[in-house]
Each structure stands twice: as C-alpha cells, then as structure tokens.
Design an enzyme around this catalytic site. Structure first.
Site, PDB file in Angstrom:
ATOM      1  N   TRP A  70     -12.471  -0.810 -11.684  1.00  0.00           N
ATOM      2  CA  TRP A  70     -11.857  -0.006 -12.760  1.00  0.00           C
ATOM      3  C   TRP A  70     -12.626   1.282 -13.057  1.00  0.00           C
ATOM      4  O   TRP A  70     -12.564   1.795 -14.169  1.00  0.00           O
ATOM      5  CB  TRP A  70     -11.700  -0.853 -14.040  1.00  0.00           C
ATOM      6  CG  TRP A  70     -10.901  -2.095 -13.841  1.00  0.00           C
ATOM      7  CD1 TRP A  70      -9.539  -2.176 -13.787  1.00  0.00           C
ATOM      8  CD2 TRP A  70     -11.386  -3.439 -13.656  1.00  0.00           C
ATOM      9  NE1 TRP A  70      -9.155  -3.476 -13.566  1.00  0.00           N
ATOM     10  CE2 TRP A  70     -10.260  -4.283 -13.490  1.00  0.00           C
ATOM     11  CE3 TRP A  70     -12.659  -4.006 -13.617  1.00  0.00           C
ATOM     12  CZ2 TRP A  70     -10.374  -5.646 -13.288  1.00  0.00           C
ATOM     13  CZ3 TRP A  70     -12.768  -5.375 -13.410  1.00  0.00           C
ATOM     14  CH2 TRP A  70     -11.633  -6.171 -13.255  1.00  0.00           C
ATOM     15  N   HIS A  71     -13.343   1.809 -12.061  1.00  0.00           N
ATOM     16  CA  HIS A  71     -14.124   3.031 -12.289  1.00  0.00           C
ATOM     17  C   HIS A  71     -13.516   4.227 -11.556  1.00  0.00           C
ATOM     18  O   HIS A  71     -14.227   5.130 -11.144  1.00  0.00           O
ATOM     19  CB  HIS A  71     -15.577   2.818 -11.838  1.00  0.00           C
ATOM     20  CG  HIS A  71     -16.273   1.713 -12.580  1.00  0.00           C
ATOM     21  ND1 HIS A  71     -17.470   1.159 -12.170  1.00  0.00           N
ATOM     22  CD2 HIS A  71     -15.942   1.048 -13.711  1.00  0.00           C
ATOM     23  CE1 HIS A  71     -17.831   0.205 -13.014  1.00  0.00           C
ATOM     24  NE2 HIS A  71     -16.915   0.105 -13.956  1.00  0.00           N
ATOM     25  N   TYR A  72     -12.209   4.239 -11.379  1.00  0.00           N
ATOM     26  CA  TYR A  72     -11.554   5.330 -10.643  1.00  0.00           C
ATOM     27  C   TYR A  72     -11.739   6.663 -11.377  1.00  0.00           C
ATOM     28  O   TYR A  72     -11.917   6.701 -12.589  1.00  0.00           O
ATOM     29  CB  TYR A  72     -10.066   5.014 -10.406  1.00  0.00           C
ATOM     30  CG  TYR A  72      -9.355   4.438 -11.600  1.00  0.00           C
ATOM     31  CD1 TYR A  72      -8.864   5.268 -12.583  1.00  0.00           C
ATOM     32  CD2 TYR A  72      -9.200   3.060 -11.750  1.00  0.00           C
ATOM     33  CE1 TYR A  72      -8.223   4.744 -13.700  1.00  0.00           C
ATOM     34  CE2 TYR A  72      -8.564   2.527 -12.855  1.00  0.00           C
ATOM     35  CZ  TYR A  72      -8.085   3.379 -13.827  1.00  0.00           C
ATOM     36  OH  TYR A  72      -7.469   2.868 -14.935  1.00  0.00           O
TER      37      TYR A  72
END
Ligand SMILES: *[C@@H]1O[C@H](CO)[C@@H](O)[C@H](O)[C@H]1NC(C)=O
Ligand SMILES: *[C@@H]1O[C@H](CO)[C@@H](O)[C@H](O)[C@H]1NC(C)=O
Ligand SMILES: *[C@@H]1O[C@H](CO)[C@@H](O)[C@H](O)[C@H]1NC(C)=O
Ligand SMILES: *[C@@H]1O[C@H](CO)[C@@H](O)[C@H](O)[C@H]1NC(C)=O
Ligand SMILES: *[C@@H]1O[C@H](CO)[C@@H](O)[C@H](O)[C@H]1NC(C)=O
Ligand SMILES: *[C@@H]1O[C@H](CO)[C@@H](O)[C@H](O)[C@H]1NC(C)=O
Length: 587
Positions: free
Chosen positions: A521-523
C-alpha cells in the site's frame, strides 16, 4: 437521560484516546456548505483530508483561511478504525461507506485506497519510521517537521513476542547492527515508533487538525471533489480558482479561492486521487485526454506516468496454537534494498474469517466452507467481492475459498514475515477509464519488470529463510519441522492475488516473487517533483495549484512512508507561511 448517558460515554471514550494528539471534532457534513460557505472564498482549498492534507491544513490555518474537503467520513467513534485488534476489518471492508476503497491493478494485485478523514493513517499497520534525507528538501525544516508530528500522535511500542523473535532472527541472519528504538532510517535492525498507544488505540493524521486554528479551519467530510476550476482568460497561464464538489446527498457546490489572496488549490488526495483529479481537470498527456473527450488545460506527458508500487512478498509461518496479535514494530533495513518486517495473530476471531493472513487480507468469506463455527457463518468481508462482477463467478469464489480451506489451519494461526523492496525501479501508469471522479481509474504497476527489483526480492526471501532457520521463532512455533519449500508452498497456496500460479513457484525464488506479489500500500510516483510539480510542489505550467502528497515521490521514503507523508504536509505548510509572511508567520 439516554442522551446524557451517551454524551458521558462519548467523553470518556475521547478522554481515553486523547493521551496523544486529541481528536478533532470540528468537521461538518459537506451539505452544510450551502449555508456556511465563506462569501469571500478561501485562501487555501485543500482536496483530501488524509495523511498529508491534515497536517498541511492545520498548519496553514494558523494564518490563512483554509477549506479542507474530504470525500470519506469521520474516523472518530469507529472502533474498526481506532482499535489495534480490528486492524484488518476496515482494510477488508468493501461496503460503499467503507473507509477503504478497494481496487485491483491490471497486474492482478488486490489493493486499497483510503477514504476517510485521516486517510491511510486510519487503515495502516501504524508503523512510524522517518526517511533518509532527500537532496530537494531543506533538512533543517525537515528536522523541525517530524517532531511536530511525533509529539502529537507517535508512541513507542511494547515489543510483542513475534517481533522480538524477528529482531533476534534478523541479527542471526546478519542484518546488523542492532539500532534499538529509533525513528531514523539506518542500516541494521531496529524497532520503530507506532501510532497505536499502549492501550491499542490508534492516533491518526486527523488528530493533527486539532492543532489548527478553529476560526480559520473549515473541514467538510463526504465532500467529493469532481474537478478543479481554472480561469484561462487572464495572463498567459491557466489559474486555478476553485473546485467543484458533491456533498453527501449528491448535490454539487462550487468552492472558490478568495480573489484578493494569492492562495492555492492544493491536491492532497493521495497517489491515485490527486492524479485522477489532475486528469479530470484537463492536466495530462494531450492524447490520453482527447481520447476520453476532456478539454485540455495543460498538456503534460508525465502526469500519471512513473506510477510505482513496492512489491511485498510474505512467507507464512504456521503454528499450532493461537498467538497474540502484532503489527509492524521491528524492521530489518538491509544494504541490498530489501526491508524485512512481520505481523502475527490476525486469524482467530470471527471477523478474521477462516484464514486471515493478517496484513495480507485477501480473503474470501466463510459461507462456502464447512468448518466455520456457525456464529461466524456468512461473514462477508474479503476483497474477492471487489473483482469486477463479470469475473466474479460463483465457481471462481468457490475455487478461491477451497484453495484456502485446504491450507493447514495452523498456518492461519501463525504469522508472516515479509519483504518489501526499496524503490522500486519498475514503473507503470495511471489512466482514466471514464469521467466519473467517484470511480477508480486504471492502474498498472508492472511489478518486477526491472530485474534489480527481482534480485532484491530474492535477497529478501533468502533473508527470511535465514531468519526462519536461525531458530529465533522456536519458542513460538510448535513444529519447527517445516522446510523452506513447504513454507513457500503454503504461501503460494494462500492465493493472495489473481496472478496465475506456476508449478515451479517453490523451486525458483524468482518465480515465487513474481507469483505471490502483493501490495504494501505504498504506491506513489505519478506526479513527480521535476516533472509535474517543482521543488515547491507547484504544478508546472499553471498558477494557483500544488500537489502535496505521496504522488510526488520518486521511490517510497523510509521503510514505511506515513511518517514522511505527514512530515511533508507540515513542511510545505510552514514553508508557505514563512515565504508568504516572513517574520509575521510566527512559526
Ligand atoms: C465494524 O466491523 C463489523 C464487522 O465487519 C461491522 O459489523 C460493523 O458494522 C463495523 N462498525 C463500523 C462502525 O463500521
Ligand atoms: C537532521 O537530523 C538528522 C538526524 O535525525 C541529523 O543527522 C542531521 O544532521 C540533521 N540536519 C540538520 C540540518 O540539522
Ligand atoms: C498475549 O496477550 C494477553 C492479553 O493482552 C497477555 O495477557 C499475554 O501476556 C500475552 N502473551 C504473550 C506471550 O505476550
Ligand atoms: C452457512 O450458511 C449457509 C446458508 O446461508 C448454509 O447453507 C451452510 O450450511 C452454513 N454453514 C455452516 C457451517 O453452518
Ligand atoms: C507443494 O504443494 C503441492 C500441492 O499444491 C504438493 O503436491 C507438493 O508436494 C508440495 N510440496 C512441498 C515441498 O510441500
Ligand atoms: C517457471 O515455469 C514457467 C512455466 O513453465 C516458466 O515460464 C518460467 O520461466 C519458470 N521460471 C523460472 C524462474 O525458471
């Protein structure tokens, strides 16, 4: 009487939660704008009350009038958000009002974006760790900005047994030195901060709003911005003058910047939301915009390009008896560009369904399985329901559920050790599917297209193997007899994404990496500094518009980015105040 009782409960609830940053209760529903809108307009309009938008709005409100528009609801009073033990519930909630909006990238990886005041800080694993310095930042101001966040919402964790085992395993695997408890990004093994306090209560970026000036700060929830409005009639460049947004009833409103001021519209809608809004507002690659019938405000070929998501690969470690829950506390920062973290125990309550792999959360529901306790039957959380309806056949759901059902139960009771890849170097793109701001765009990340990303993953998985072999988990794992191949096998069969599996997944770590990739979830990266925005985070080629959030990063900062994204909101806010007001900024 009943009302008084509720009020007392409410107060007790928040007194308890206010040991760190205090809750911010000054928000209003978006429809209230019809009667409360400032006739003069606002100095700053911030789109997105998330990880960056909240600290930015609080800071600017010290001297300027600020309108903060958040498309989601409030995190307060929702125990699925505030309680540590409910971590996976919000993340896997796919209902229309969920704080988490699910999406699947064209790569076949299940993902989510935040839709709540406080943004990703309301959904994440709470781990708080700073980034190493970046050349384009003023490091003194960076050093002032992190502590502003930390004082309000960051705590030191009590190290859980699973996290102690990871720490010892990392040291045995050569990820040294041991750096103790620190926020800093340093090679070796360390324990970072957490936004969960010692009572397991989550503090979020929304709490940072309580340090703003309530007279100047106007926060609307369920305010879904449709596009940015430009004046193209004056000067040689388009100038942002306001935004159009829909309220919770679907009614449209127009919010304007004050005509006297030199303020900005600031997009802090996240790595996906900010890009989608730029494109919907006519800023992007000309060809792409024309294809979908959007009038061009500014042709910029870089908008939406360079999207990146750090691959995460997990190895599940089975145990025979339940283990206490833990989220990220320990991290190994290797020189080879892999970060090693772990979680445990998100698997033995009803909400956790049959086989909840903690932060993997790519689960299907229990109804089709035979060994579910009756009172859990019908729990329908799980991100499979986010597969587009045509693909989401009953057969597919059943096959997915069965693949979980045949996993050894103890696998689900254990924990996982995961590798996140630094960078990454592989990039993809974001494009509009339609003109609806409430629907997701098309996102492609091209995981492992760059061979160095794959090498880093292989290194990460081999490090996990060394950790498992070190015996540091021996006291927690009853049966230490699993071979690495058997562990990889279980992780493959856990079926965490929609990518077809190969028969050589457990023989080749390369293939394992490719086929079991999930998101952490670190896009980021579709709106990079130097390409879409300048060092001052102003969108190049237009006036009155900035983007301040994770979309501007080239590479995910630190091990986990929330610390840096909050810091950035504070940092840009202080910079704007000082540059606009000099000594009068008093900050
Ligand atoms: C929390 O999650 C549970 C289980 O999914 C659900 O029944 C409940 O409505 C949720 N609560 C809130 C406030 O969303
Ligand atoms: C900022 O803090 C870091 C440690 O966190 C330190 O190494 C660095 O020298 C500081 N920079 C300035 C300009 O004070
Ligand atoms: C697990 O959690 C319970 C309740 O918080 C606590 O009493 C117990 O000591 C914990 N067990 C371990 C091994 O830490
Ligand atoms: C779960 O509910 C479905 C109907 O909703 C039923 O057919 C099934 O037998 C139930 N399973 C268990 C284990 O109770
Ligand atoms: C891996 O799983 C397959 C079934 O999916 C099984 O046939 C094979 O024996 C397993 N190998 C190991 C080493 O556990
Ligand atoms: C694994 O098998 C697939 C299908 O046979 C093949 O395309 C792939 O190259 C293999 N992977 C490795 C790393 O050997």
């Amino acid at each position: 009487m009943g009302e008084l009782f509720l009020k007392i409960l409410f107060c007790l609830f928040f007194l308890r939660s206010s040991q760190g940053g205090s809750p911010y209760m000054g928000y209003k529903e978006a429809s209230s704008f019809a009667t409360t809108a400032s006739p003069e307009g606002y100095d700053y309009i911030i789109v997105g009350g998330g990880t960056a938008g909240c600290p930015l709005a609080a800071t600017l409100s010290k001297k300027y009038s600020v309108l903060l528009l958040e498309r989601g609801g409030s995190p307060y009073g929702n125990i699925n958000i505030s309680r540590f033990e409910n971590f996976q519930i919000s993340l896997t909630d796919t209902s229309p009002g969920s704080p988490s909006q699910a999406f699947i990238s064209t790569d076949g990886v299940i993902n989510a974006r935040a839709r709540v005041l406080g943004g990703g800080t309301c959904l994440n694993a709470g781990f708080y760790s700073r980034a190493s310095p970046r050349a384009s930042w003023d490091s003194e101001l960076v050093n002032e900005s992190y502590p502003w966040v930390e004082r309000q919402i960051v705590h030191w964790p009590v190290l859980a047994p699973w996290q102690k085992a990871l720490r010892d395993g990392l040291l045995a695997a050569g990820v040294t030195p041991i750096n103790g408890y620190t926020y800093d990004h340093v090679f070796g093994t360390k324990v970072g901060g957490t936004t969960f306090d010692r009572d397991g209560f989550r503090h979020t970026a929304a709490d940072l709003l309580s340090s703003g000036d309530p007279e100047n700060l106007h926060v609307l929830i369920h305010a879904s911005v449709q596009r940015i409005l430009f004046d193209t009639t004056k000067g040689d460049r388009p100038k942002a003058v306001g935004v159009l947004f829909k309220d919770e009833n679907g009614d449209q409103h127009r919010a304007s910047l004050s005509s006297s001021g030199c303020g900005d519209v600031i997009l802090s809608a996240g790595a996906i939301g900010s890009l989608q809004l730029l494109l919907l507002s006519g800023i992007g690659p000309r060809g792409d915009l024309e294809k979908i019938g959007l009038p061009i405000v500014l042709d910029n070929a870089f908008v939406g390009k360079g999207m990146a998501d750090n691959p995460m690969n997990s190895v599940f470690i089975p145990i025979k008896r339940p283990i206490n829950k833990s989220l990220i506390q320990t991290v190994g920062i290797t020189k080879m560009g892999a970060f090693i973290e772990a979680s445990s125990g998100f698997s033995h309550s009803c909400e956790s369904i049959n086989c909840q792999h903690g932060i993997m959360s790519a689960e299907t529901y229990s109804r089709m399985l035979t060994h579910v306790p009756a009172h859990c039957n019908g729990t329908q959380i799980g991100q499979l329901s986010t597969v587009p309806p045509k693909q989401s056949t009953l057969e597919m759901a059943r096959a997915y559920a069965e693949s979980k059902a045949t996993l050894p139960k103890e696998c689900c009771r254990g924990g996982s050790i995961l590798a996140k890849i630094k960078g990454p170097l592989s990039t993809g793109e974001l494009g509009l599917l339609n003109l609806d701001a409430d629907e997701g765009p098309s996102v492609t990340f091209n995981y492992f297209n760059n061979p160095l990303d794959l090498q880093r993953c292989v290194y990460g998985v081999r490090t996990i193997e060394k950790i498992v072999r070190s015996g540091s988990f021996a006291g927690l794992i009853d049966d230490g007899a699993y071979s690495m191949e058997a562990l990889l096998n279980m992780s493959v069969r856990a079926n965490v994404n929609l990518i077809p599996k190969q028969t050589n997944d457990t023989k080749s770590v390369e293939q394992f990496c490719k086929d079991t990739v999930v998101t952490i979830w670190h896009y980021h990266g579709g709106c990079q500094v130097g390409k879409v925005v300048g060092k001052d985070y102003r969108v190049v080629g237009v006036n009155g518009l900035r983007v301040v959030d994770g979309s501007t990063f080239i590479g995910s900062p630190g091990t986990n980015p929330q610390a840096t994204v909050m810091m950035l909101g504070r940092y840009v806010g202080v910079k704007i105040l000082r540059e606009g007001l000099g000594n009068e900024a008093e900050i």
